[in-house]
Scaffold this active site. Structure first.
Site, PDB file in Angstrom:
ATOM      1  N   GLU A 177       0.841  -1.211   0.000  1.00  0.00           N
ATOM      2  CA  GLU A 177       0.000   0.000   0.000  1.00  0.00           C
ATOM      3  C   GLU A 177       0.873   1.256   0.000  1.00  0.00           C
ATOM      4  OE1 GLU A 177      -3.645  -0.360   2.739  1.00  0.00           O
ATOM      5  OE2 GLU A 177      -2.321  -1.949   3.393  1.00  0.00           O
ATOM      6  N   GLN A 178       1.966   1.223   0.771  1.00  0.00           N
ATOM      7  CA  GLN A 178       2.883   2.372   0.817  1.00  0.00           C
ATOM      8  C   GLN A 178       3.509   2.587  -0.564  1.00  0.00           C
ATOM      9  OE1 GLN A 178       3.157   4.369   3.434  1.00  0.00           O
ATOM     10  NE2 GLN A 178       4.710   5.718   2.569  1.00  0.00           N
ATOM     11  N   ALA A 227       6.777   8.826   2.837  1.00  0.00           N
ATOM     12  CA  ALA A 227       7.976   8.028   3.099  1.00  0.00           C
ATOM     13  C   ALA A 227       8.120   6.962   2.014  1.00  0.00           C
ATOM     14  CB  ALA A 227       7.878   7.375   4.469  1.00  0.00           C
ATOM     15  N   SER A 287       8.173   3.699   6.089  1.00  0.00           N
ATOM     16  CA  SER A 287       7.084   4.491   6.655  1.00  0.00           C
ATOM     17  C   SER A 287       6.679   3.961   8.023  1.00  0.00           C
ATOM     18  CB  SER A 287       5.862   4.437   5.733  1.00  0.00           C
ATOM     19  OG  SER A 287       4.738   4.989   6.398  1.00  0.00           O
ATOM     20  N   GLU A 323       4.269  17.851   9.591  1.00  0.00           N
ATOM     21  CA  GLU A 323       3.015  17.112   9.382  1.00  0.00           C
ATOM     22  C   GLU A 323       2.171  17.208  10.646  1.00  0.00           C
ATOM     23  OE1 GLU A 323       3.402  13.093   8.031  1.00  0.00           O
ATOM     24  OE2 GLU A 323       4.313  13.678   6.123  1.00  0.00           O
TER      25      GLU A 323
END
Ligand SMILES: [Zn+2]
Length: 247
Positions: A75-76, A97, A102, A161
């Site tokens: 998914e990343q 990332a 991540s 963030e």
């Protein structure tokens, strides 16, 4: 005194593991996850339970959206590729990332957004006011830190963030907040103490926190019988040991 035996694999697990572009995830899988009511997101179970408690503790939790919790590496990878395509290299390097690097892949991170209107999935709105600020203020009590604050971009390698929170557990979240340290700096501080124990008093409790280098397949550590002890890897070469001491 009692001896505890730490396995080399534990270096890459635990609530204090440092994950960034220089410290990729070394142990994939094996994360027990929990979900949340009315959400498809999941987190590592201890982090998830702490988040539920934190959400219950802030008023008007129904105004907060859980935007992104645990992500698989695939998914990343997809998110990174999509961002590169849609937002370009500079934006992606700042806010997304690399796959394998991540914190979301550890299950220890959560992105939150303020409900109402369209929520940006990469940079959700999470202002320093109202309910979001209330969440941010209470977060350390429940083991969470704002992971990428303003002014630390050069240390974390990630742009500010306001929406990304990382579970590090107690007492670390409160100490990092009090000392204004990000995880890179906090882990370095503990490593630099060497065998010296960092002794801290916080809200009427006493803690000793120290670093133990991994000495091979098994590393022995001596702790006092009556101490509650928690061990986390640093995701590099050793263990961060936290002992709850009697006053
Ligand atoms: Zn995030």
């Amino acid at each position: 005194m009692k001896r505890i035996c730490l396995n080399r694999n534990q270096v890459f697990r635990g609530n204090l593991i440092l994950v960034n572009k220089n410290h990729p995830i070394r142990k994939e899988g094996g994360i027990t996850r929990i979900g949340f009511p009315e959400s498809e997101e999941e987190m590592e179970w201890r982090a998830g339970e702490a988040l539920l408690e934190l959400l219950r503790a802030v008023d008007r939790e129904e105004e907060l959206a859980l935007v992104s919790g645990f992500r698989r590496k695939t998914e990343q990878r997809k998110l990174y590729a999509e961002s590169l395509r849609e937002n370009g290299e500079e934006f992606t390097a700042k806010f997304v990332a690399m796959p394998g690097c991540s914190e979301h892949e550890t299950g220890l991170a959560i992105d939150l957004g303020k409900k109402g209107g369209q929520i940006d999935l990469i940079c959700p709105d999470f202002p320093y006011s109202g309910i979001c600020q209330e969440f941010r203020k209470r977060a350390p009590e429940f083991g969470f830190v704002e992971r990428y604050p303003e002014g630390k971009e050069a240390v974390t390698g990630i742009g500010r963030e306001p929406w990304h929170f990382r579970y590090v557990g107690a007492p670390h979240a409160a100490l990092m907040t009090k000392w204004k340290l990000v995880l890179e700096e906090y882990v370095r501080l503990l490593r630099d103490c060497g065998p010296e124990h960092l002794k801290v008093c916080l809200d009427g409790k006493r803690y000793e926190i120290y670093y133990q280098k991994c000495q091979g397949p098994e590393t022995e550590v001596c702790v006092s019988e009556e101490q509650k002890v928690q061990v986390s890897g640093d995701n590099e070469a050793g263990f961060l040991i936290t002992a709850w001491c009697s006053l």
